[in-house]
Design an enzyme around this catalytic site. Sequence first.
Site, PDB file in Angstrom:
ATOM      1  N   TYR A 156     128.399  69.208 134.376  1.00 18.56           N
ATOM      2  CA  TYR A 156     129.112  69.279 133.092  1.00 18.56           C
ATOM      3  C   TYR A 156     129.957  70.560 133.036  1.00 18.56           C
ATOM      4  O   TYR A 156     131.140  70.524 132.673  1.00 18.56           O
ATOM      5  CB  TYR A 156     128.111  69.237 131.938  1.00 18.56           C
ATOM      6  CG  TYR A 156     128.756  69.320 130.569  1.00 18.56           C
ATOM      7  CD1 TYR A 156     129.444  68.235 130.034  1.00 18.56           C
ATOM      8  CD2 TYR A 156     128.672  70.488 129.804  1.00 18.56           C
ATOM      9  CE1 TYR A 156     130.035  68.309 128.774  1.00 18.56           C
ATOM     10  CE2 TYR A 156     129.253  70.564 128.548  1.00 18.56           C
ATOM     11  CZ  TYR A 156     129.937  69.476 128.036  1.00 18.56           C
ATOM     12  OH  TYR A 156     130.529  69.557 126.794  1.00 18.56           O
ATOM     13  N   SER A 160     134.724  73.710 126.285  1.00 15.80           N
ATOM     14  CA  SER A 160     133.371  74.081 125.852  1.00 15.80           C
ATOM     15  C   SER A 160     133.139  75.527 126.260  1.00 15.80           C
ATOM     16  O   SER A 160     133.833  76.053 127.137  1.00 15.80           O
ATOM     17  CB  SER A 160     132.352  73.189 126.562  1.00 15.80           C
ATOM     18  OG  SER A 160     131.037  73.660 126.369  1.00 15.80           O
TER      19      SER A 160
HETATM   20  N1  NAP Z   1     128.744  68.890 120.604  1.00 11.37           N
HETATM   21  C1  NAP Z   1     128.774  70.021 121.294  1.00 11.37           C
HETATM   22  O1  NAP Z   1     127.836  70.835 121.239  1.00 11.37           O
HETATM   23  C2  NAP Z   1     129.969  70.346 122.153  1.00 11.37           C
HETATM   24  C3  NAP Z   1     130.077  71.639 122.675  1.00 11.37           C
HETATM   25  C4  NAP Z   1     131.138  71.948 123.495  1.00 11.37           C
HETATM   26  C5  NAP Z   1     132.088  70.980 123.784  1.00 11.37           C
HETATM   27  N2  NAP Z   1     131.970  69.725 123.281  1.00 11.37           N
HETATM   28  C6  NAP Z   1     132.989  68.741 123.649  1.00 11.37           C
HETATM   29  O2  NAP Z   1     133.526  68.161 122.492  1.00 11.37           O
HETATM   30  C7  NAP Z   1     134.073  66.883 122.805  1.00 11.37           C
HETATM   31  C8  NAP Z   1     133.643  65.880 121.737  1.00 11.37           C
HETATM   32  O3  NAP Z   1     132.243  65.697 121.818  1.00 11.37           O
HETATM   33  P1  NAP Z   1     131.297  65.547 120.550  1.00 11.37           P
HETATM   34  O4  NAP Z   1     130.386  66.700 120.562  1.00 11.37           O
HETATM   35  O5  NAP Z   1     132.072  65.233 119.342  1.00 11.37           O
HETATM   36  O6  NAP Z   1     130.390  64.288 121.013  1.00 11.37           O
HETATM   37  P2  NAP Z   1     130.345  62.774 120.552  1.00 11.37           P
HETATM   38  O7  NAP Z   1     130.043  62.658 119.102  1.00 11.37           O
HETATM   39  O8  NAP Z   1     129.428  62.100 121.529  1.00 11.37           O
HETATM   40  O9  NAP Z   1     131.831  62.285 120.791  1.00 11.37           O
HETATM   41  C9  NAP Z   1     132.335  61.970 122.060  1.00 11.37           C
HETATM   42  C10 NAP Z   1     133.517  61.057 121.877  1.00 11.37           C
HETATM   43  O10 NAP Z   1     134.049  60.736 123.170  1.00 11.37           O
HETATM   44  C11 NAP Z   1     134.307  59.345 123.203  1.00 11.37           C
HETATM   45  N3  NAP Z   1     134.308  58.826 124.571  1.00 11.37           N
HETATM   46  C12 NAP Z   1     133.321  58.920 125.489  1.00 11.37           C
HETATM   47  N4  NAP Z   1     133.683  58.287 126.613  1.00 11.37           N
HETATM   48  C13 NAP Z   1     134.922  57.787 126.388  1.00 11.37           C
HETATM   49  C14 NAP Z   1     135.845  57.033 127.169  1.00 11.37           C
HETATM   50  N5  NAP Z   1     135.552  56.646 128.414  1.00 11.37           N
HETATM   51  N6  NAP Z   1     137.036  56.704 126.610  1.00 11.37           N
HETATM   52  C15 NAP Z   1     137.334  57.075 125.360  1.00 11.37           C
HETATM   53  N7  NAP Z   1     136.519  57.800 124.573  1.00 11.37           N
HETATM   54  C16 NAP Z   1     135.319  58.132 125.098  1.00 11.37           C
HETATM   55  C17 NAP Z   1     133.239  58.710 122.329  1.00 11.37           C
HETATM   56  O11 NAP Z   1     133.680  57.495 121.782  1.00 11.37           O
HETATM   57  P3  NAP Z   1     133.261  56.029 122.294  1.00 11.37           P
HETATM   58  O12 NAP Z   1     131.836  56.107 122.772  1.00 11.37           O
HETATM   59  O13 NAP Z   1     133.455  55.190 121.062  1.00 11.37           O
HETATM   60  O14 NAP Z   1     134.229  55.708 123.385  1.00 11.37           O
HETATM   61  C18 NAP Z   1     133.144  59.745 121.200  1.00 11.37           C
HETATM   62  O15 NAP Z   1     134.090  59.468 120.197  1.00 11.37           O
HETATM   63  C19 NAP Z   1     133.610  66.552 124.215  1.00 11.37           C
HETATM   64  O16 NAP Z   1     134.659  66.786 125.127  1.00 11.37           O
HETATM   65  C20 NAP Z   1     132.479  67.554 124.441  1.00 11.37           C
HETATM   66  O17 NAP Z   1     132.283  67.852 125.802  1.00 11.37           O
HETATM   67  C21 NAP Z   1     130.946  69.392 122.448  1.00 11.37           C
END
Ligand code: NAP
Length: 241
Positions: free
Chosen positions: A152, A139
């Site tokens: 975080y 991130s």
């Molecule tokens: N969205 C943003 O603004 C942003 C910015 C910077 C970085 N990121 C990073 O991008 C990545 C993806 O996030 P996203 O934004 O796409 O959010 P998201 O839609 O909430 O996706 C998060 C994913 O992680 C999975 N997950 C959570 N806990 C888990 C566990 N214990 N085991 C296996 N899977 C798990 C969830 O699936 P289940 O609940 O089905 O397990 C979901 O598929 C993360 O690492 C986040 O920190 C996001």
Amino acid sequence: MTGSMDKIVLITGASSGIGEATARELAAAGARLFIGARRAERLQALAEELGDTVAWRTLDVTDGADFDAFVEAAEARFGRVDVLVNNAGVMPLSPLAALKRDEWKRMVDVNIHGVLNGIAAVLPRFVAQKRGHVVNVASVAAHMVMPTAAVYCATKHAVWAITEGLRQEHDDLRATLVSPGVVATELGHDITDPAVATALTGWRKKALTPDAIARAVRYALEQPEGVDINEVIVRPTAADM
Ligand SMILES: NC(=O)c1ccc[n+]([C@@H]2O[C@H](COP(=O)([O-])OP(=O)(O)OC[C@H]3O[C@@H](n4cnc5c(N)ncnc54)[C@H](OP(=O)(O)O)[C@@H]3O)[C@@H](O)[C@H]2O)c1
């Protein structure tokens, strides 16, 4: 049109957001995919939509034995493993003074131990085959700190350090950090502090859609074996953070 990417790619957190978009992008590129997360019904629906080059299994990244079994299942299905995209993450933000110890622990467990469990599950194979690629989704929080995001940001700083360490220790392997700015996904759905939840709604007014991050992952994968994209930072043009 389907591309010709001849890779077996494992993606964690593929049930929504960036992981789901990455699965769509890499399936279109021609990769064979093994996708994981905890919500089986979402994975099943995505795999059925994308076709028989995409297989799935439930996965809790905080459980090392489960991650080992996930990688074994991928290998059994496709014969080898070329790339692991450690994308799963959680972001229950709150001020430190709120003492939400359970939420701190969950972030450390998923965002740091989840990545380490993934590395542990693939690294012996990658070392043996003298080839492999770990893509960790960090991130912009790997490079900055702001109020309510201390823990975080700490987890994402750790993902930066782990990725850089992996790169330094293995001449034959590729290690890539993909660092998104704000992206419109379900991330933060588990924020329990009402003021922070409201702030998140404001931040999301300048957000990318997840396909922008998926294209960055594809770019890193498409480079020749001798080229390691170490980090890609992808922000909305108008980003505040
Ligand atoms: N969205 C943003 O603004 C942003 C910015 C910077 C970085 N990121 C990073 O991008 C990545 C993806 O996030 P996203 O934004 O796409 O959010 P998201 O839609 O909430 O996706 C998060 C994913 O992680 C999975 N997950 C959570 N806990 C888990 C566990 N214990 N085991 C296996 N899977 C798990 C969830 O699936 P289940 O609940 O089905 O397990 C979901 O598929 C993360 O690492 C986040 O920190 C996001």
